[in-house]
Design a protein around this motif. Structure first.
Motif, mmCIF file in Angstrom:
data_model
loop_
_atom_site.group_PDB
_atom_site.id
_atom_site.type_symbol
_atom_site.label_atom_id
_atom_site.label_comp_id
_atom_site.label_asym_id
_atom_site.label_seq_id
_atom_site.Cartn_x
_atom_site.Cartn_y
_atom_site.Cartn_z
ATOM 1 N N SER A 118 39.468 29.921 75.687
ATOM 2 C CA SER A 118 38.886 29.532 76.959
ATOM 3 C C SER A 118 38.851 27.999 77.030
ATOM 4 O O SER A 118 38.757 27.326 75.999
ATOM 5 N N PHE A 149 34.419 25.708 83.593
ATOM 6 C CA PHE A 149 34.844 26.684 82.599
ATOM 7 C C PHE A 149 35.945 27.583 83.151
ATOM 8 O O PHE A 149 35.823 28.122 84.251
ATOM 9 N N VAL A 151 37.498 30.825 81.719
ATOM 10 C CA VAL A 151 37.275 31.774 80.632
ATOM 11 C C VAL A 151 38.429 32.765 80.538
ATOM 12 O O VAL A 151 38.887 33.303 81.551
#
Length: 303
Positions: A118, A149, A151
């Motif tokens: 990630s 982020f 992921v």
């Protein structure tokens, strides 16, 4: 030979009171005791099988060609065994809390690849920490500041801030946590926010904001945060808040006339001070002047 006899009986816990007194008087008695004591602090079979001292004693005193292994060899082998056991213990302790920490300064972004591939993009003046040695069992990140982020699909982890916890599973989102403001924008998938005693679901295309205890949900139409594009964007923000943001990005002192009290909707870039000032002042009919020590902003109609 007398020394070897005492060591053998001590290893087997067979010393009489008189023999124990003689053993304690040996030059290396304290070393032998330290080896046994240190070995007991660590369970060696978690990582490697180390023979117990009874077996070691049998091996050390076994004969080969009718010769007895000298006592100095016993000392060397015993010391090596102790070092191995203690070494395993130290290795385990050091890796138990293998914390990876990242921090950024002004105008500095950092891209971080997590153990599950990630990606985290850390904004300026931000810090991110996680325990790499415990990642597979406890995918928890601690964030102070702002980060974006991306992921990996099917990988779940949590982002902990001072205001709440963001739980995710294969998604793209941005978290901002500074002072009394907590914002989570979801760009893909779904995130869950836990704060105080409440749980909120934030789907793609929406942003959750918690400011001074008041929570709101709004729609977003952008594909990623503006800060990644090196821009600051405002929607009906006070001019004072805009100026503070400008000062932070360019490390300049800005003087604003007291009669300037406007709301600003727009943006400024992070890589050119003059262009940024034009973006802010022109829509509000303001002028600016850059001096060596500060920036002066006032109404355009004021002499």
């Amino acid at each position: 030979m007398e020394n070897e006899y005492l060591v053998k009986k001590w290893l087997n816990d067979e010393l009489s009171a008189a023999e124990e007194k003689s053993f304690n008087a040996l030059k290396n008695a304290s070393l032998y005791k330290e080896i046994i004591e240190e070995a007991q602090y660590y369970k060696g079979d978690d990582y490697a099988k180390v023979a117990d001292f009874n077996v070691l004693e049998d091996q050390l005193f076994s004969t080969k060609k009718n010769k007895v292994i000298p006592l100095n060899w016993i000392k060397i082998v015993s010391s090596i065994a102790a070092v191995l056991v203690i070494g395993f213990a130290v290795f385990s302790l050091l890796n138990k809390n293998n914390i990876n920490s990242f921090a950024t300064d002004l105008a500095h972004h950092e891209v971080i690849t997590l153990p599950d591939n990630s990606i985290v993009k850390l904004n300026q003046y931000s810090q991110l920490d996680y325990n790499a040695s415990d990642w597979e069992d406890n995918r928890l990140l601690n964030l102070n500041g702002e980060a974006y982020f991306d992921v990996e699909k099917g990988n779940r982890f949590e982002v902990k801030t001072n205001h709440g916890i963001v739980s995710v599973l294969g998604t793209e989102f941005n978290v901002y946590s500074r002072d009394n403001i907590f914002k989570v924008a979801c760009y893909e998938g779904l995130v869950q926010i836990t704060y105080n005693n409440d749980i909120v679901k934030v789907p793609a295309g929406t942003e959750f904001t918690l400011q001074s205890g008041t929570a709101n949900n709004t729609e977003i139409v952008i594909a990623e945060p503006y800060w990644i594009k090196k821009m600051s964007v405002f929607d009906n923000a006070s001019i004072n808040d805009v100026i503070k943001e400008l000062e932070k990005h360019y490390r300049v002192s800005i003087s604003l006339d007291s009669d300037v009290n406007s709301k600003f909707t727009g943006a400024f870039e992070h890589n050119n001070l003059e262009n940024a000032l034009k973006s802010i002042t022109q829509p509000l009919n303001l002028t600016f002047r850059i001096t060596p020590n500060k920036v002066l902003i006032k109404n355009a109609n004021k002499n």
